[in-house]
Design a protein around this motif. Structure first.
Motif, short mmCIF file in Angstrom:
data_model
loop_
_atom_site.label_atom_id
_atom_site.label_comp_id
_atom_site.label_asym_id
_atom_site.label_seq_id
_atom_site.Cartn_x
_atom_site.Cartn_y
_atom_site.Cartn_z
N ALA A 423 0.83 -1.21 0.00
CA ALA A 423 0.00 0.00 0.00
C ALA A 423 0.86 1.26 0.00
O ALA A 423 0.60 2.21 -0.74
CB ALA A 423 -0.92 0.00 1.22
N LYS A 424 1.90 1.27 0.81
CA LYS A 424 2.76 2.45 0.86
C LYS A 424 3.50 2.65 -0.46
O LYS A 424 3.68 3.80 -0.91
CB LYS A 424 3.76 2.32 2.00
CG LYS A 424 3.11 2.38 3.38
CD LYS A 424 4.12 2.56 4.48
CE LYS A 424 3.44 2.77 5.82
NZ LYS A 424 4.38 3.08 6.91
N ALA A 426 2.34 1.75 -3.38
CA ALA A 426 1.33 2.26 -4.31
C ALA A 426 1.10 3.75 -4.09
O ALA A 426 0.91 4.51 -5.06
CB ALA A 426 0.03 1.49 -4.13
N ASN A 427 1.15 4.18 -2.85
CA ASN A 427 0.99 5.62 -2.57
C ASN A 427 2.16 6.41 -3.12
O ASN A 427 1.98 7.52 -3.64
CB ASN A 427 0.87 5.83 -1.06
CG ASN A 427 0.47 7.25 -0.70
OD1 ASN A 427 -0.35 7.87 -1.38
ND2 ASN A 427 1.04 7.77 0.37
N ASP A 431 -0.70 5.80 -7.05
CA ASP A 431 -1.85 4.97 -7.37
C ASP A 431 -2.80 4.98 -6.19
O ASP A 431 -2.74 4.12 -5.29
CB ASP A 431 -1.38 3.54 -7.68
CG ASP A 431 -2.50 2.67 -8.24
OD1 ASP A 431 -3.66 3.10 -8.21
OD2 ASP A 431 -2.20 1.56 -8.71
N ALA A 432 -3.70 5.96 -6.15
CA ALA A 432 -4.60 6.14 -5.01
C ALA A 432 -5.57 4.98 -4.87
O ALA A 432 -5.92 4.59 -3.75
CB ALA A 432 -5.36 7.45 -5.15
N SER A 434 -5.16 1.71 -5.74
CA SER A 434 -4.48 0.55 -5.15
C SER A 434 -4.12 0.80 -3.70
O SER A 434 -4.20 -0.11 -2.85
CB SER A 434 -3.22 0.21 -5.95
OG SER A 434 -3.55 -0.18 -7.26
N TYR A 435 -3.73 2.02 -3.40
CA TYR A 435 -3.38 2.37 -2.02
C TYR A 435 -4.57 2.13 -1.09
O TYR A 435 -4.44 1.48 -0.05
CB TYR A 435 -2.94 3.83 -1.98
CG TYR A 435 -2.62 4.35 -0.60
CD1 TYR A 435 -1.55 3.83 0.13
CD2 TYR A 435 -3.38 5.36 -0.02
CE1 TYR A 435 -1.24 4.31 1.40
CE2 TYR A 435 -3.08 5.85 1.25
CZ TYR A 435 -2.01 5.32 1.95
OH TYR A 435 -1.73 5.79 3.20
N ASP A 436 -5.72 2.64 -1.47
CA ASP A 436 -6.91 2.47 -0.64
C ASP A 436 -7.32 1.00 -0.56
O ASP A 436 -7.69 0.50 0.50
CB ASP A 436 -8.06 3.31 -1.21
CG ASP A 436 -9.30 3.26 -0.33
OD1 ASP A 436 -9.25 3.81 0.78
OD2 ASP A 436 -10.31 2.66 -0.76
N LYS A 438 -5.41 -1.74 -0.88
CA LYS A 438 -4.48 -2.51 -0.06
C LYS A 438 -4.70 -2.24 1.43
O LYS A 438 -4.65 -3.16 2.26
CB LYS A 438 -3.04 -2.17 -0.44
CG LYS A 438 -2.64 -2.56 -1.86
CD LYS A 438 -2.56 -4.06 -2.04
CE LYS A 438 -2.03 -4.39 -3.43
NZ LYS A 438 -2.00 -5.86 -3.66
N LYS A 462 -5.61 9.72 4.81
CA LYS A 462 -5.84 9.95 3.38
C LYS A 462 -7.17 10.67 3.17
O LYS A 462 -7.27 11.54 2.29
CB LYS A 462 -5.84 8.60 2.65
CG LYS A 462 -5.78 8.73 1.14
CD LYS A 462 -4.47 9.32 0.67
CE LYS A 462 -4.36 9.37 -0.83
NZ LYS A 462 -3.07 9.93 -1.29
#
Length: 726
Positions: A423-424, A426-427, A431-432, A434-436, A438, A462
C-alpha cells in the motif's frame, strides 16, 4: 596421592576425548589484497610460515579445526588458488601469484590473514600511508624509505642472536623492545629475517607484559595510541579498503550461520544442559552459543536473558544484546553499537537501519539488500516487511520493492504486513486506488493483525488529505481500536484518528465531547493538530447552530492551541453569519506578530459590519489589491467621502460602483466611460436639466415661445431621467 594420580589420568583421558572445535574461515576481496578472518579462542597462539607461493597457518591448540567450505563464496582465485585444512599440519594455502601471507590478531580475537603480492620493498609500501599521517597530524615528518631500509640498526636480529629463553623470563626492558620490534613487523615498518619465529607473532605493544600482567587478564578493553589508530587507517587506505574503520565487521553479525543441523528442541536442550558448570557458574562459551542460536531463530528476549546470566557476557557482546532488542522490536537504549553505521558497506547497514529511528540519507542500500539475502528464510519473512516499510517511508522505492520481492518469493504474499508495504509503495507511485484497496485488505484481514490499526490510521489520514469522508463502519472500528489499544504506544494516534474520523463524518458533537477530549493543559502536539483539523472541518461543513455551539467554546477554552489558519476560518464563518464582534474576539487573541494580510482583511470586514470604518481603515493601511480597495471604499462611504470611495473602486477595477459614487458625490465629470451602468446617461440628462438659457435679448413674444420650447425639452429630459432610473 594415588587418588590424585588416578584423577589426573582420568582427567587427561577425558580431555583427550573432547570434540574438536571448528573455526569458520571467512573471506573478503580487496583491490590489493585478499583477507581471511578466523575467530579464535582467547589466548590461542599461532604460527604462519611462508614458502614460494604457499603458506602454512598452525594453531597451538590441536583441537581447533578449520571450516573452509565458504572461503570462495565471496572471493575469486586471482590470489588464493586453494585452501585446505590438513589437521595437525594446520591450514595450507596455495597462491596463484607471487604472493605472501601476513597475520595479526585484533582486539576482538579475530585472526586476520592478508594475502598480497610479494613486494620488492616492504617499507616502500608504507611510506605513502605514513605521509598521510604526517599531513593530518602535522607533527610527524615524512619517513625517508631509503634511509630506513639501509639502516642496519633497524633490521631484526638473525636467528641465533635472539635468546632462546621464554619471553616471560626476559627482563622488562628486553620484552618491551621485542614488543616494539614485533609491532613494527606487523605494521610492515620493518622486514624480519625470521618471519617464522613464533615468539614474534604475538609481540604487540598492546600485549606487552607489565609488572602486574600476571595478576590481570584484561579482555574487555585494548590499549592503543593515536599513532596506531592513524597508521591502521592509513594502511587500510593504502591497501585499497574503502570501508570506514568505525563499521561493525560482518563476521560478528553472521546470524545466518548461527543455527544447527539438529532439531530446535534437541539443540536447545543440549546447550542448556551444559550451560552451568560446577558451583553454578555459567559456561560463557555455551551461553554465547545458545544466545546466538536463539537469535538465529528470532528469539531476541530469550537471547538477552541468556547473555545476562553472566554479568560480563552482555557487556562483552553488546552487538548481540542489540540484535535481541531489534528482533523483539524493542528499544536499543542510549548505547547503540550500530549507531551511525547505515552508510557502511557491510551487513551492519541492515541492523543500523532497524536500530535507529531515522533513515540516513547515505544509507548503503546495496549492502543492506545483500545482508538481507543472507538472512535465514524465517528472518527474511519476519524482518522483511519492517525493513521494506522503513525504506518506503524514506522514499527508497527501488530498495523497498527489492526487499518486498524477496519476501513474496517465499510465498508470504497474503501477510498483512506485506499488504501494508504494498500500500505504501502504491501511494509513492501515485496509485490512489491501489493504495486504498491494499489498506482495506489489511484492515479487514481475517487474521488478528497488528497492522490493522496502522492501516486504519492511514485511511483516515488519506481522507483528511483529500477532504473526503469515512464510512460509519470505519469510524466505529476506529473507536474500537482506540479502546483496545488505549495503553499501547499506538493508543494516542488511534484516539486522534477516531476524533478526526468523527469530524470527517460530520459528527461534531461526539468529536468535541468533553469526555473524549484532553484538557488544554495536557494536550499533546498530535492532539493539538487534531483539534485544529476539527475546527477547520467544523467551519467548512457544520450547520450554523452546530458551528456556533462548538466554535465559540473551543476558541475560548483552547485559545492558545488554535492556529492562525483555524482562527481565520472560524472568524470568516462568523462574519458570514453576522457575528462580527465574536469574529473580532477570535482574531484579537492572536499575537500581533502573527497577524498577516488575511487576518487584517478579516478584521476590516468585521469592523465594517459593526460600522467602525476608522478601525477598518487602520487595518487596511499599506495593504494593496482589489479586495483591500473594496473594503477601503466601503469604509470611505461610511465616512461620507464618496468621491474618494469612487477613486478607490476605480483603482480596484470596479467602474460601475465607482460611477455610482461619482454620481452621488456630484463629481459627474469623473464617471468613467467604460462603465456599463446608467450613470453616464443620468449625468448627461442631469447636466442638461441644470443648464440655464439667457432670453433677455428677445422680444416678449419670442421669449414666450422659447420658454414653451424649453418646457417641452425639460419635460422630455425628465421623462428620459425617470426612464433610466426605472
Amino acid at each position: 596421592m594415588k587418588w590424585l594420580a588416578g584423577f589426573s589420568l582420568l582427567f587427561g583421558v577425558w580431555a583427550a576425548t573432547l570434540p574438536a572445535q571448528t573455526l569458520n574461515v571467512r573471506s573478503g576481496e580487496h583491490d590489493t589484497f585478499t583477507r581471511l578472518v578466523i575467530k579464535i579462542p582467547v589466548g590461542t597462539e599461532y604460527t604462519l610460515e611462508n614458502a614460494k607461493n604457499t603458506a602454512q597457518l598452525k594453531l597451538a591448540n590441536p583441537k581447533l579445526k578449520f571450516d573452509v567450505s565458504k572461503v570462495f563464496s565471496r572471493i575469486g582465485n586471482n590470489r588464493l588458488a586453494g585452501i585446505q585444512d590438513e589437521g595437525d599440519n594446520g591450514l595450507n594455502m596455495t597462491f596463484s601469484c607471487d604472493c605472501e601471507a601476513a597475520a595479526f590478531v585484533d582486539a576482538r580475537n579475530l585472526l586476520v590473514v592478508d594475502i598480497k603480492s610479494r613486494p620488492e620493498n616492504a617499507i616502500a609500501q608504507v611510506a605513502e600511508p605514513l605521509s598521510l599521517i604526517s599531513e593530518r597530524a602535522g607533527r610527524i615528518s615524512r619517513i625517508q624509505t631509503r634511509e630506513v631500509q639501509d639502516d642496519p640498526t633497524l633490521r631484526l636480529p638473525t636467528p641465533g642472536t635472539v635468546p632462546a629463553a621464554p619471553l616471560q623470563h626476559n627482563s622488562l626492558t628486553e620484552e618491551r623492545l621485542l614488543s616494539e620490534l614485533g609491532r613494527a613487523v606487523q605494521q610492515e615498518l620493518l622486514v624480519s629475517d625470521i618471519p617464522s619465529d613464533p615468539r614474534l607473532a604475538q609481540l604487540v605493544l598492546d600485549q606487552a607484559p607489565t609488572p602486574s600482567a600476571t595478576a590481570l587478564t584484561p579482555k574487555n578493553y585494548a590499549v592503543t595510541t593515536v599513532i596506531d589508530r592513524d597508521l591502521g587507517s592509513a594502511l587500510s587506505l593504502s591497501q585499497g579498503s574503502t570501508e570506514p574503520t568505525d563499521c561493525h565487521p560482518s563476521d560478528e553479525l553472521d546470524i545466518g550461520n548461527w543455527g544447527s543441523d539438529q532439531a530446535l528442541s534437541e539443540h536447545i536442550s543440549t546447550l542448556r544442559s551444559k550451560l552451568f558448570r560446577e558451583f553454578d557458574t555459567v559456561d560463557q562459551a555455551t551461553a554465547l552459543q545458545l544466545a546466538k542460536f536463539y537469535l538465529h531463530f528470532g528469539f531476541g528476549a530469550e537471547a538477552i536473558v541468556i547473555l545476562q546470566l553472566d554479568p560480563g557476557l552482555a557487556a562483552d557482546y553488546p552487538s548481540l544484546v542489540a540484535l535481541g532488542h531489534i528482533l523483539d522490536n524493542g528499544s536499543i537504549g542510549s548505547v547503540n553499537p550500530f549507531g551511525g553505521q547505515q552508510h557502511c558497506t557491510q551487513d551492519v547497514a541492515l541492523w543500523a537501519l532497524l536500530s535507529e529511528p531515522d533513515v540516513d540519507s547515505k544509507l548503503a542500500t546495496k549492502a543492506l539488500q545483500q545482508a538481507f539475502s543472507r538472512l535465514p528464510s524465517h528472518l527474511r519473512t519476519y524482518l522483511g516487511p519492517r525493513i521494506s516499510e522503513r525504506l518506503a517511508d524514506a522514499g527508497h522505492k527501488a530498495s523497498a520493492k527489492a526487499i518486498l520481492r524477496a519476501i513474496t518469493r517465499s510465498g508470504k504474499t497474503e501477510a498483512p504486513a506485506v499488504k501494508m508495504v504494498e500500500a505504501k509503495l502504491a501511494n509513492l507511485d501515485g496509485d490512489a486506488v491501489s493504495y486504498d484497496a491494499k489498506l482495506k485488505e489489511v484492515i479487514y484481514a481475517p487474521s488478528d493483525s497488528e497492522q490493522a490499526p496502522k492501516a486504519l490510521i492511514a485511511v483516515i489520514e488519506k481522507a483528511w488529505e483529500t477532504q473526503t469522508s469515512v464510512s460509519a463502519k470505519e469510524s466505529e472500528l476506529a473507536a474500537a481500536f482506540s479502546l483496545e489499544y488505549r495503553k499501547a504506544d499506538i493508543g494516542p494516534a488511534l484516539r486522534n484518528a477516531h476524533l478526526l474520523a468523527l469530524g470527517l463524518a460530520g459528527d461534531f458533537d461526539k468529536a468535541f465531547d468533553p469526555d473524549t477530549t484532553d484538557e488544554p493543559a495536557t494536550m499533546s502536539p498530535e492532539g493539538i493538530q487534531t483539534l485544529n483539523r476539527l475546527l477547520q472541518l467544523l467551519s467548512d461543513r457544520a450547520d450554523d447552530v452546530t458551528f456556533l455551539r462548538h466554535a465559540l467554546h473551543e476558541t475560548d477554552v483552547r485559545s492558545k492551541h488554535v492556529t492562525i489558519e483555524s482562527r481565520s476560518m472560524v472568524a470568516e464563518r462568523l462574519i458570514e453569519l453576522g457575528f462580527a464582534e465574536s469574529a473580532l474576539e477570535v482574531l484579537d487573541r492572536l499575537n500581533s506578530r502573527h497577524i498577516g494580510k488575511q487576518q487584517r482583511l478579516l478584521r476590516a470586514k468585521a469592523s465594517l459590519q459593526i460600522r467602525r470604518p476608522h478601525r477598518a481603515l487602520l487595518e487596511l493601511l499599506d495593504i494593496t489589491g482589489p479586495e483591500a480597495a473594496q473594503l477601503r471604499a466601503r469604509a470611505l462611504e461610511l465616512n461620507g467621502n464618496l468621491q474618494k470611495a469612487g477613486e478607490e473602486l476605480l483603482a480596484a477595477g470596479d467602474p460601475d460602483q465607482a460611477a455610482r459614487n461619482f454620481w452621488l458625490s456630484n463629481t459627474w465629470d469623473q464617471i468613467p466611460e467604460e462603465t456599463q451602468s446608467e450613470y453616464p446617461i443620468l449625468a448627461t440628462v442631469a447636466t442638461k436639466l441644470k443648464s440655464e438659457d439667457d432670453w433677455g435679448g428677445l422680444a416678449p413674444l419670442e421669449q414666450a415661445r422659447a420658454l414653451l420650447k424649453d418646457s417641452e425639452n425639460t419635460r422630455g429630459n425628465v421623462s428620459d431621467l425617470l426612464a433610466v432610473l426605472e
